[in-house]
Enzyme design. Structure first.
Site, PDB file in Angstrom:
ATOM      1  N   SER A   1       1.317  -1.214  -0.497  1.00 48.82           N
ATOM      2  CA  SER A   1      -0.234   0.299  -0.184  1.00 48.82           C
ATOM      3  C   SER A   1       0.974   1.367   0.017  1.00 48.82           C
ATOM      4  O   SER A   1       1.878   1.286   0.866  1.00 48.82           O
ATOM      5  CB  SER A   1      -1.298   0.161   1.097  1.00 48.82           C
ATOM      6  OG  SER A   1      -1.065   0.817   1.615  1.00 48.82           O
TER       7      SER A   1
ATOM      8  N   HIS B   1     -20.236   4.472   7.326  1.00 44.34           N
ATOM      9  CA  HIS B   1     -21.273   4.463   6.324  1.00 44.34           C
ATOM     10  C   HIS B   1     -21.898   3.244   6.396  1.00 44.34           C
ATOM     11  O   HIS B   1     -21.272   2.347   6.735  1.00 44.34           O
ATOM     12  CB  HIS B   1     -20.909   4.746   5.113  1.00 44.34           C
ATOM     13  CG  HIS B   1     -21.356   4.976   3.846  1.00 44.34           C
ATOM     14  ND1 HIS B   1     -23.159   5.728   4.286  1.00 44.34           N
ATOM     15  CD2 HIS B   1     -22.305   4.403   3.097  1.00 44.34           C
ATOM     16  CE1 HIS B   1     -23.903   6.090   3.049  1.00 44.34           C
ATOM     17  NE2 HIS B   1     -23.277   5.526   1.657  1.00 44.34           N
TER      18      HIS B   1
ATOM     19  N   ASP C   1     -28.147   9.394   3.209  1.00 45.49           N
ATOM     20  CA  ASP C   1     -26.741  10.060   2.989  1.00 45.49           C
ATOM     21  C   ASP C   1     -26.530   9.673   1.286  1.00 45.49           C
ATOM     22  O   ASP C   1     -26.408  10.962   0.526  1.00 45.49           O
ATOM     23  CB  ASP C   1     -25.640   8.774   3.603  1.00 45.49           C
ATOM     24  CG  ASP C   1     -24.121   9.593   3.286  1.00 45.49           C
ATOM     25  OD1 ASP C   1     -24.311  10.520   3.539  1.00 45.49           O
ATOM     26  OD2 ASP C   1     -23.651   8.619   2.501  1.00 45.49           O
TER      27      ASP C   1
END
EC number: 1.1.1.86
Length: 330
Positions: free
Chosen positions: A52, A109, A193
């Site tokens: 990463s 979320h 949302d």
């Protein structure tokens, strides 16, 4: 307010300080949350896959970086701060098989949990802690001894740690208790949302801006004027709405503008309401989620096509020229 609201005085910061937090992902939200938590004396580690690009950044900022599997095994609370469409793949392979009863998995979320992309084992808590703003604002407000509103929700209880207490404490550590932490549900957060993004903030606003610009251009008005009136001045109105509300906006515009807004709202309102109801229904019945996950599985063909085409539009070409002085000042 209809929703329960909690402030710093109502929340025990010691709950999250007594636990080991692991954050998967180090993008804008991951970085901001990790820094805020650390400044609130919370023990934080970062989980990233090998190779990463964020590994060096996280290490440079003083965080211990582990592989995702190792992070899960060494954490009490694991926050999945990855793009929604990656949750299923990453959590099924590198998180869920290594979870133990009593741990808590958190989300910013509700998408992956609400649409059943992620199903956690019994005894593992599932919480939502959602700052109402981007990572940059989350960090900036914290450093100013302020905060953003936060939403929390509990989808599944932990067999060891009280999920609500952990969610509240986590939100307080990020500065949420300074402004207010509101308790909702994964369903309500996710659907509202997505609707806000599609019907108003991103889809709706972009559609109105672009259509307004094109209408003036086709009628023979200069591109510069069309851009100023339909794009550039949106910020002025948005700032007034943000700080003063709809009534406050009305008080700060001319009588001409206010009367014109009322006249224009009448024919546009009925059409918009019907379209918005359709957008909401597709979110509620899962159609949008299905389409989005299919788009991801095909490597985002529509997104890539739209992004490429947008660069060639007149609104972007003239906008790039007119925005240059502002970008230069930064």
């Amino acid at each position: 307010m209809a929703l329960p609201v909690y402030y710093d005085k109502d929340i025990d910061l010691g709950v999250i300080q007594s636990l080991q937090v692991g954050i998967i992902g180090y993008g804008a939200q991951g970085e901001a949350q990790a820094l805020n938590l650390r400044d609130s004396k919370v023990k934080v580690r970062i989980g990233l896959y090998q190779g990463s690009l964020s590994v060096s950044k996280a290490k440079k900022e003083g965080f211990e970086v582990l592989g995702v599997k190792e992070l899960v095994q060494q954490s009490d609370v694991i926050m999945a701060l990855l793009p929604d469409e990656l949750h299923k793949e990453v959590l099924e392979k590198e998180v869920i098989p290594f979870l133990k009863e009593g741990q808590i998995v958190g989300f910013a979320h509700g998408f992956s949990v609400h649409f059943n992309q992620v199903v956690l084992p019994k005894g593992v808590g599932a919480i939502l802690v959602a700052p109402k703003g981007p990572g940059s604002a989350l960090r900036e407000e914290y450093l100013k001894n302020r905060g953003l509103y936060h939403l929390i929700a509990i989808e599944q209880e932990s067999s060891k740690n009280n999920a609500k207490a952990v969610a509240l404490s986590y939100a307080k550590a990020m500065g949420g208790g300074r402004m207010g932490v509101l308790k909702t549900s994964f369903k309500e957060e996710c659907e509202s949302d997505l609707f806000g993004e599609q019907a108003v903030l991103c889809g709706g606003l972009e559609a109105i801006v672009r259509m307004g610009f094109e209408t003036l251009i086709k009628a023979g008005y200069p591109e510069e004027l069309a851009y100023f009136e339909c794009v550039h001045e949106v910020k002025l109105v948005a700032d007034l709405l943000h700080y003063k509300g709809v009534e406050g906006l009305r008080k700060h515009i001319s009588n001409t503008a206010e009367f014109g807004a009322i006249k224009a709202r009448e024919p546009m309102g009925n059409l918009l309401e019907k379209r918005m109801q359709k957008i909401l229904k597709k979110i509620q019945n899962g159609s949008f989620a299905k389409d989005f996950l299919l788009e991801k599985s095909l490597n985002y063909p529509r997104l890539n096509t739209e992004r490429k085409a947008l660069k060639e539009t007149k609104i972007e070409q003239i906008g790039e020229i007119l925005r240059a002085p502002f970008n230069h000042k930064k």
